[in-house]
Design an enzyme around this catalytic site. Sequence first.
Site, PDB file in Angstrom:
ATOM      1  N   ARG A   1      21.464 -42.071  31.872  1.00 40.63           N
ATOM      2  CA  ARG A   1      21.901 -43.278  31.159  1.00 40.63           C
ATOM      3  C   ARG A   1      22.473 -42.876  29.805  1.00 40.63           C
ATOM      4  O   ARG A   1      21.761 -42.313  28.976  1.00 40.63           O
ATOM      5  CB  ARG A   1      20.719 -44.226  30.942  1.00 40.63           C
ATOM      6  CG  ARG A   1      19.939 -44.523  32.227  1.00 40.63           C
ATOM      7  CD  ARG A   1      20.258 -45.895  32.777  1.00 40.63           C
ATOM      8  NE  ARG A   1      19.820 -46.014  34.148  1.00 40.63           N
ATOM      9  CZ  ARG A   1      19.048 -46.997  34.624  1.00 40.63           C
ATOM     10  NH1 ARG A   1      18.621 -47.936  33.806  1.00 40.63           N
ATOM     11  NH2 ARG A   1      18.733 -47.047  35.894  1.00 40.63           N
TER      12      ARG A   1
ATOM     13  N   GLU B   1      23.028 -44.426  27.217  1.00 42.58           N
ATOM     14  CA  GLU B   1      22.751 -45.412  26.166  1.00 42.58           C
ATOM     15  C   GLU B   1      22.213 -44.695  24.934  1.00 42.58           C
ATOM     16  O   GLU B   1      21.408 -43.780  25.047  1.00 42.58           O
ATOM     17  CB  GLU B   1      21.704 -46.428  26.665  1.00 42.58           C
ATOM     18  CG  GLU B   1      22.206 -47.264  27.838  1.00 42.58           C
ATOM     19  CD  GLU B   1      21.084 -47.746  28.749  1.00 42.58           C
ATOM     20  OE1 GLU B   1      19.910 -47.514  28.424  1.00 42.58           O
ATOM     21  OE2 GLU B   1      21.414 -48.320  29.797  1.00 42.58           O
TER      22      GLU B   1
ATOM     23  N   ARG C   1       7.378 -43.238  32.751  1.00 40.84           N
ATOM     24  CA  ARG C   1       6.708 -44.444  32.234  1.00 40.84           C
ATOM     25  C   ARG C   1       5.383 -44.666  32.939  1.00 40.84           C
ATOM     26  O   ARG C   1       4.402 -45.102  32.328  1.00 40.84           O
ATOM     27  CB  ARG C   1       7.602 -45.661  32.393  1.00 40.84           C
ATOM     28  CG  ARG C   1       8.789 -45.606  31.453  1.00 40.84           C
ATOM     29  CD  ARG C   1       9.419 -46.950  31.327  1.00 40.84           C
ATOM     30  NE  ARG C   1      10.662 -46.856  30.558  1.00 40.84           N
ATOM     31  CZ  ARG C   1      11.481 -47.878  30.370  1.00 40.84           C
ATOM     32  NH1 ARG C   1      11.194 -49.039  30.903  1.00 40.84           N
ATOM     33  NH2 ARG C   1      12.569 -47.726  29.659  1.00 40.84           N
TER      34      ARG C   1
ATOM     35  N   SER D   1      11.864 -52.046  38.354  1.00 35.17           N
ATOM     36  CA  SER D   1      12.636 -53.235  38.686  1.00 35.17           C
ATOM     37  C   SER D   1      12.991 -53.162  40.157  1.00 35.17           C
ATOM     38  O   SER D   1      13.269 -52.081  40.672  1.00 35.17           O
ATOM     39  CB  SER D   1      13.935 -53.298  37.882  1.00 35.17           C
ATOM     40  OG  SER D   1      13.681 -53.624  36.551  1.00 35.17           O
TER      41      SER D   1
ATOM     42  N   ARG E   1      10.361 -45.137  24.803  1.00 40.45           N
ATOM     43  CA  ARG E   1      10.280 -45.290  26.262  1.00 40.45           C
ATOM     44  C   ARG E   1      11.615 -45.093  26.976  1.00 40.45           C
ATOM     45  O   ARG E   1      11.710 -45.360  28.170  1.00 40.45           O
ATOM     46  CB  ARG E   1       9.661 -46.633  26.617  1.00 40.45           C
ATOM     47  CG  ARG E   1      10.442 -47.831  26.153  1.00 40.45           C
ATOM     48  CD  ARG E   1       9.770 -49.122  26.618  1.00 40.45           C
ATOM     49  NE  ARG E   1      10.706 -50.221  26.606  1.00 40.45           N
ATOM     50  CZ  ARG E   1      11.093 -50.859  25.501  1.00 40.45           C
ATOM     51  NH1 ARG E   1      10.637 -50.498  24.331  1.00 40.45           N
ATOM     52  NH2 ARG E   1      11.952 -51.856  25.589  1.00 40.45           N
ATOM     53  N   HIS E   2      12.637 -44.652  26.253  1.00 39.60           N
ATOM     54  CA  HIS E   2      13.928 -44.383  26.874  1.00 39.60           C
ATOM     55  C   HIS E   2      14.359 -42.942  26.641  1.00 39.60           C
ATOM     56  O   HIS E   2      14.211 -42.422  25.545  1.00 39.60           O
ATOM     57  CB  HIS E   2      15.022 -45.278  26.273  1.00 39.60           C
ATOM     58  CG  HIS E   2      14.919 -46.711  26.651  1.00 39.60           C
ATOM     59  ND1 HIS E   2      14.290 -47.629  25.861  1.00 39.60           N
ATOM     60  CD2 HIS E   2      15.370 -47.374  27.738  1.00 39.60           C
ATOM     61  CE1 HIS E   2      14.362 -48.823  26.445  1.00 39.60           C
ATOM     62  NE2 HIS E   2      15.007 -48.691  27.594  1.00 39.60           N
TER      63      HIS E   2
ATOM     64  N   GLU F   1       8.000 -52.162  30.671  1.00 32.43           N
ATOM     65  CA  GLU F   1       8.461 -52.279  32.062  1.00 32.43           C
ATOM     66  C   GLU F   1       8.285 -50.942  32.776  1.00 32.43           C
ATOM     67  O   GLU F   1       8.612 -49.893  32.239  1.00 32.43           O
ATOM     68  CB  GLU F   1       9.947 -52.673  32.057  1.00 32.43           C
ATOM     69  CG  GLU F   1      10.557 -52.716  33.455  1.00 32.43           C
ATOM     70  CD  GLU F   1      12.087 -52.882  33.423  1.00 32.43           C
ATOM     71  OE1 GLU F   1      12.597 -53.680  32.618  1.00 32.43           O
ATOM     72  OE2 GLU F   1      12.751 -52.218  34.245  1.00 32.43           O
TER      73      GLU F   1
HETATM   74  P1  ATP Z   1      14.610 -51.098  30.207  1.00 28.05           P
HETATM   75  O1  ATP Z   1      14.900 -52.577  30.255  1.00 28.05           O
HETATM   76  O2  ATP Z   1      13.185 -50.804  29.919  1.00 28.05           O
HETATM   77  O3  ATP Z   1      15.581 -50.344  29.368  1.00 28.05           O
HETATM   78  P2  ATP Z   1      16.058 -51.025  32.648  1.00 28.05           P
HETATM   79  O4  ATP Z   1      15.764 -52.412  33.144  1.00 28.05           O
HETATM   80  O5  ATP Z   1      17.349 -50.744  32.002  1.00 28.05           O
HETATM   81  O6  ATP Z   1      14.859 -50.555  31.687  1.00 28.05           O
HETATM   82  P3  ATP Z   1      16.237 -50.181  35.385  1.00 28.05           P
HETATM   83  O7  ATP Z   1      17.699 -50.038  35.533  1.00 28.05           O
HETATM   84  O8  ATP Z   1      15.573 -51.393  35.887  1.00 28.05           O
HETATM   85  O9  ATP Z   1      15.863 -49.966  33.832  1.00 28.05           O
HETATM   86  O10 ATP Z   1      15.567 -48.837  35.986  1.00 28.05           O
HETATM   87  C1  ATP Z   1      14.375 -48.846  36.769  1.00 28.05           C
HETATM   88  C2  ATP Z   1      13.249 -48.127  36.070  1.00 28.05           C
HETATM   89  O11 ATP Z   1      13.653 -46.812  35.668  1.00 28.05           O
HETATM   90  C3  ATP Z   1      12.820 -48.806  34.773  1.00 28.05           C
HETATM   91  O12 ATP Z   1      11.899 -49.849  35.026  1.00 28.05           O
HETATM   92  C4  ATP Z   1      12.176 -47.651  34.033  1.00 28.05           C
HETATM   93  O13 ATP Z   1      10.849 -47.408  34.482  1.00 28.05           O
HETATM   94  C5  ATP Z   1      13.035 -46.457  34.441  1.00 28.05           C
HETATM   95  N1  ATP Z   1      14.071 -46.237  33.411  1.00 28.05           N
HETATM   96  C6  ATP Z   1      15.245 -46.861  33.303  1.00 28.05           C
HETATM   97  N2  ATP Z   1      15.942 -46.401  32.254  1.00 28.05           N
HETATM   98  C7  ATP Z   1      15.192 -45.453  31.686  1.00 28.05           C
HETATM   99  C8  ATP Z   1      15.367 -44.612  30.556  1.00 28.05           C
HETATM  100  N3  ATP Z   1      16.479 -44.659  29.819  1.00 28.05           N
HETATM  101  N4  ATP Z   1      14.376 -43.750  30.247  1.00 28.05           N
HETATM  102  C9  ATP Z   1      13.259 -43.694  30.998  1.00 28.05           C
HETATM  103  N5  ATP Z   1      13.035 -44.464  32.068  1.00 28.05           N
HETATM  104  C10 ATP Z   1      13.976 -45.344  32.416  1.00 28.05           C
HETATM  105 MN    MN Z   2      14.819 -53.036  34.819  1.00 30.05          MN
END
Ligand code: ATP
Ligand code: MN
Length: 433
Positions: A214, A216, A407, A359, A222-223, A356
């Site tokens: 990602r 971002e 996580r 998803s 947590r990211h 979270e």
């Molecule tokens: P958040 O809202 O917490 O940024 P997200 O909704 O963007 O997460 P999803 O696309 O739903 O993330 O990805 C599924 C799962 O993968 C998330 O629930 C999380 O546990 C994990 N995840 C997603 N992005 C990241 C990240 N940048 N770093 C660590 N774990 C991640």
């Molecule tokens: Mn999500």
Amino acid sequence: MLRTHYSGEITPEMAGSEVLLAGWAHEIRDLGGVCFLVLRDRKGLVQVTLVKKMVDREMFKNVRSISRESVVQVKGEVKSEPKAPRGFEILPKVIQVLSAAEVPLPLDPTEKVECELDTRLDSRFMDIRRSCVLASFEIEGAALQAIRDYFYGLSITEVFTPKIVVAATEGGTDLFPISYFEKEAFLNQSPQLYKQILMASGMDRVFEIGPIFRAEEHDTRRHLNEAISIDIEIGFVDDDEVMNILEGTIVSAYRHVEENCKRQLEVLGIDLRVPKIPFRRITYTEALELAKDGRNVPMLWGDDLDTETEKFLGETIGEHYFLTEWPSSIKPYYTLPFEANPEVCHGFDLMHPRMELASGAQRVHDYQMLENRIRDKGLEPGSFEFYLDAFRYGMPPHAGWGLGLSRLVMTMLDLENIRDAVIFPRDRTRLVP
Ligand code: ATP
Ligand code: MN
């Protein structure tokens, strides 16, 4: 064979037997007439005792000059000794340095006080020599094993999908571009499209454990920009069914760790509680209602839950819970809307009180609906052709989810920062080691 036993396998009952140990020189204490060499391997510490009057003079002299954290091998006899830390000590016959450590050390692996995270990450190999750090990564491995076993038990097939891709899963700009010969390609942000394509293949039940990328620029605890995601996709089931599997996954991981990682949990000082299932299921609308009390400005229906709301809900509920029936507008195009009320969809999130974890959703499996949903989100169906094709020749109803491994581990072990749950984390500023 450089060792016959790990430190943790030796007991006072083995008194009299000869063992060959190998590991790191954790500590060397020279008390004049007696010298202690504490040897460390991944199972713990063991005390090697040299009494000046009783051992070879050369050996006594040499052991005092071994630099801390050198790799050493000790051949010796187990002697029961009630005063020694684990009720025994090793009386050495031969001590050999296999690899001397330079001085000074980049960080002190015996240090009880935490040192700077950046220093630790710069010398991660040394950081992992600390028992609590090692313990958390061993637990992560155990959790993964449990999760894989659980999936195999449900006859879900492990698959691998490409990480080099041409299209964004959900559009947007959070992709890392790479040059792929004469073309532009990207690192995949999720296996979503590929695991869904596989639902049209008749494989029915697939899982993948692999990296997601990602781009971002987040700066949170947590990211990360590279994370390990545990993904499943199951055909001929609905969202409810995969939520049950998700609960089962979490509980299997906790149970396995509780049963098999007692020593590591003790090192970390964690009294692990296996969460109780079924987890509470709260609709998005109920969550907004609940969260009203916790804030000055109420959230509007259709807003994504902000960190403040998540925090309030977590504190109020106090255990894992599912958030269900989200507004369709804030879930991706592949999430199935309710037939009676398309404003709401079959998407869900699994929440730990702190954040979270996962998803998921029942997916759209109708080609026309999917194409419309892609367009409604302002995306171009043309760029999803390889994905859409799979929906044109018989695509069963299906559902799935993605769970962040780090996580899961950080919430299980109450780690402050996701960087404590990833051996070599990748964030906005860190690309090395
Ligand atoms: P958040 O809202 O917490 O940024 P997200 O909704 O963007 O997460 P999803 O696309 O739903 O993330 O990805 C599924 C799962 O993968 C998330 O629930 C999380 O546990 C994990 N995840 C997603 N992005 C990241 C990240 N940048 N770093 C660590 N774990 C991640
Ligand atoms: Mn999500």
